[in-house]
Motif scaffolding. Structure first.
Motif, mmCIF file in Angstrom:
data_model
loop_
_atom_site.group_PDB
_atom_site.id
_atom_site.type_symbol
_atom_site.label_atom_id
_atom_site.label_comp_id
_atom_site.label_asym_id
_atom_site.label_seq_id
_atom_site.Cartn_x
_atom_site.Cartn_y
_atom_site.Cartn_z
ATOM 1 N N ARG A 71 0.702 -1.157 0.049
ATOM 2 C CA ARG A 71 -0.276 0.255 0.051
ATOM 3 C C ARG A 71 1.218 1.175 0.008
ATOM 4 N NH1 ARG A 71 -4.628 0.551 4.002
ATOM 5 N NH2 ARG A 71 -5.597 -1.739 3.690
ATOM 6 N N GLU B 202 1.403 5.878 -0.205
ATOM 7 C CA GLU B 202 -0.385 7.137 -0.553
ATOM 8 C C GLU B 202 0.868 7.661 -0.129
ATOM 9 O OE1 GLU B 202 -2.335 6.781 3.508
ATOM 10 O OE2 GLU B 202 -3.002 4.730 2.780
ATOM 11 N N SER B 203 1.083 8.649 -1.227
ATOM 12 C CA SER B 203 1.392 10.251 -1.999
ATOM 13 C C SER B 203 2.561 9.912 -1.983
ATOM 14 C CB SER B 203 1.206 11.018 -0.714
ATOM 15 O OG SER B 203 0.074 11.619 -0.123
ATOM 16 N N VAL C 234 3.155 2.764 3.590
ATOM 17 C CA VAL C 234 2.609 2.887 4.290
ATOM 18 C C VAL C 234 1.911 1.256 5.146
ATOM 19 C CG1 VAL C 234 1.345 5.227 4.349
ATOM 20 C CG2 VAL C 234 -0.059 2.933 3.639
#
Ligand SMILES: Cc1cc2nc3c(=O)[nH]c(=O)nc-3n(C[C@H](O)[C@H](O)[C@H](O)COP(=O)(O)OP(=O)(O)OC[C@H]3O[C@@H](n4cnc5c(N)ncnc54)[C@H](O)[C@@H]3O)c2cc1C
Length: 429
Positions: A225, A227-228, A232
């Motif tokens: 995963r 994110e940005s 994470v």
């Protein structure tokens, strides 16, 4: 960077007591039925500071050094099968540091120095045996290659000796020097040898667990995963596990993990196989390798000959090799040692090796922040296990590859600063 020897942490002190003379005597009284498990089998927490993907030797060593030397023990090792069930438990156990180039010498000699104290460090007998490793030369080209490599090795302060055919015969009386491509000489590394591969995984696992690392087996990473553009955590067969940093140490499946994170790894995966014979009395007391006629052999402590050669010609994720390679392995073995033609082979197996274009590993940051990769060890990463884990742990902790790992960055495939170990890696593992 901390030195190679482990800072004795509170956990390690506890762990040493658990294997004291007193507990040995106490457990002997109960017929060794009441020993504690060597490592726990915890449920995964919702989040760790560092998640390591892959419970092979390199992943476990990374976790061990993170917890014992880098002060990070909120660590999980996520393994889809069982510890050491990948290439770590499938290799032919050869350890050496006689590589050509400076970057390789830095990594493999770092590992060799750690091997030399590893059983004491882990309080676990990894059966490291410095019985010597002999590379044979069968042609003018081979002689030039060992000449160039031997001199480079000397310049890096690593031991190596040139042998004449007579000296080779003295070392190995049963060798046939006048085989189809006669033996013209040899390059000997006396500090090279073998170690028991399962024991390496188990020793690091026990030490890491004692230092607080959660080892989670039968748990497959199925997604990464992001994110940005920052990792994470990982999606697993046991749910999502959050992570501040992720280190992927998944050998033959590294490109699969990279794809989960949205980028490509410059790796090709091949089956690499090995065979063992029925056990016989001690007959070879060093490791013998021939890049020229493509075979290598050593004798295990049980007496089996452990034999290997090149990887299969096709890409695959199946852990079985092809029949023709068995013939290409056994043929040169009997050419070099005609005596062995009367032996029966007992077992054959394969692992999936992750090969780079320059036959050197990748220890690197990636396009995704806080996601690090350690892979590309191909046919020869067992020998690097302690050095790779040590360098990778310190690099993950610092957020930057340290001086041993830095040359092995993924950027070299763009910059062209390749570390070409094709000749030192060849059939030699
Ligand atoms: C036949 C053979 C002979 C060899 N001989 C030698 C030798 O003599 N000397 C030498 O130096 N090297 C040798 N090698 C190479 C050496 O074995 C490897 O380079 C080394 O063991 C790699 O260790 P590792 O910990 O990176 O990989 P592995 O031990 O393969 O560990 C990777 C782990 O990642 C796990 N994994 C993969 N995908 C996932 C996922 N999605 N989720 C969770 N876990 C995952 C796997 O199950 C595996 O346990 C040989 C290899 C083979 C196959």
């Amino acid at each position: 960077m901390a030195g190679p020897s482990c800072r004795q942490s509170r956990y390690i002190d506890d762990f040493m007591k658990a294997y004291s003379l007193f507990s040995l005597a106490r457990n002997a009284m109960s017929y060794h039925r009441n020993w504690q498990r060597a490592w726990r089998s915890p449920d995964p927490k919702s989040k760790y500071d560092v998640v390591i993907i892959g419970g092979g030797g390199h992943g476990l060593a990374t976790a061990y050094y993170l917890a014992t030397q880098c002060g990070i023990n909120n660590v999980a090792v996520i393994e889809k099968g069982w510890l050491g069930g990948g290439n770590t438990g499938r290799n032919t156990t050869i350890v050496r540091s006689n590589y050509l180039l400076d970057a390789s010498a830095g990594m493999y000699e770092h590992a060799m120095k750690l091997w030399e104290g590893l059983s004491q460090e882990l309080n676990y007998n990894v059966m490291f045996s410095q019985r010597g490793l002999l590379h044979l030369a069968h042609s003018v080209h081979d002689m030039q290659e060992i000449g160039r490599r031997g001199n480079a090795i000397h310049l890096n302060g690593i031991d190596s000796e040139f042998l004449t055919p007579e000296q080779v015969k003295e070392m190995l009386p049963i060798i046939n020097l006048n085989c189809r491509y006669p033996v013209m000489g040899g390059l000997l590394q006396k500090r090279g040898g073998t170690a028991r591969h399962d024991a390496v995984a188990w020793g690091y696992a026990r030490g890491a667990d004692a230092a607080g690392v959660d080892i989670i087996q039968n748990c497959e990473v199925r997604g990464v995963r992001v994110e940005s553009n920052t990792v994470v955590g990982v999606e697993t067969s046991r749910g999502f596990i959050g992570a501040g940093k992720v280190g992927s140490v998944a050998a033959g499946h590294s490109s699969v993990i990279a794809e989960m994170a949205g980028f490509k790894m410059p790796l090709e995966c091949y089956p690499l196989q090995a065979l063992v014979s029925e056990p016989i009395k001690p007959i070879i007391d060093c490791v013998v390798m021939s890049n020229g006629i493509h075979v290598y052999v050593s004798q295990s402590d049980k007496g089996e000959l452990v034999v290997g050669s090149g990887s299969d010609a096709y890409n695959s994720y199946s852990q079985r090799g092809s029949f023709d390679l068995i013939e290409h392995t056994v043929g040169p073995l009997c050419e070099l040692f005609p005596l062995f033609s009367r032996l029966r082979m007992l077992r054959q197996w394969a692992g999936i090796v992750d090969v780079t274009v320059d036959r050197s590993p990748i220890l690197s940051k990636t396009p995704v922040k806080n996601l690090y990769f350690n892979c590309g060890w191909g046919t020869g990463g067992f020998k690097a296990t302690p050095g790779s884990g040590h360098a990778f742990a310190h690099s993950i902790a610092a957020g930057e590859m340290n001086e041993i790992a830095a040359p092995f960055s993924i950027d070299r495939f763009n910059s062209g600063a390749l570390i070409d170990e094709g000749a030192a890696a060849a059939v030699a593992h």
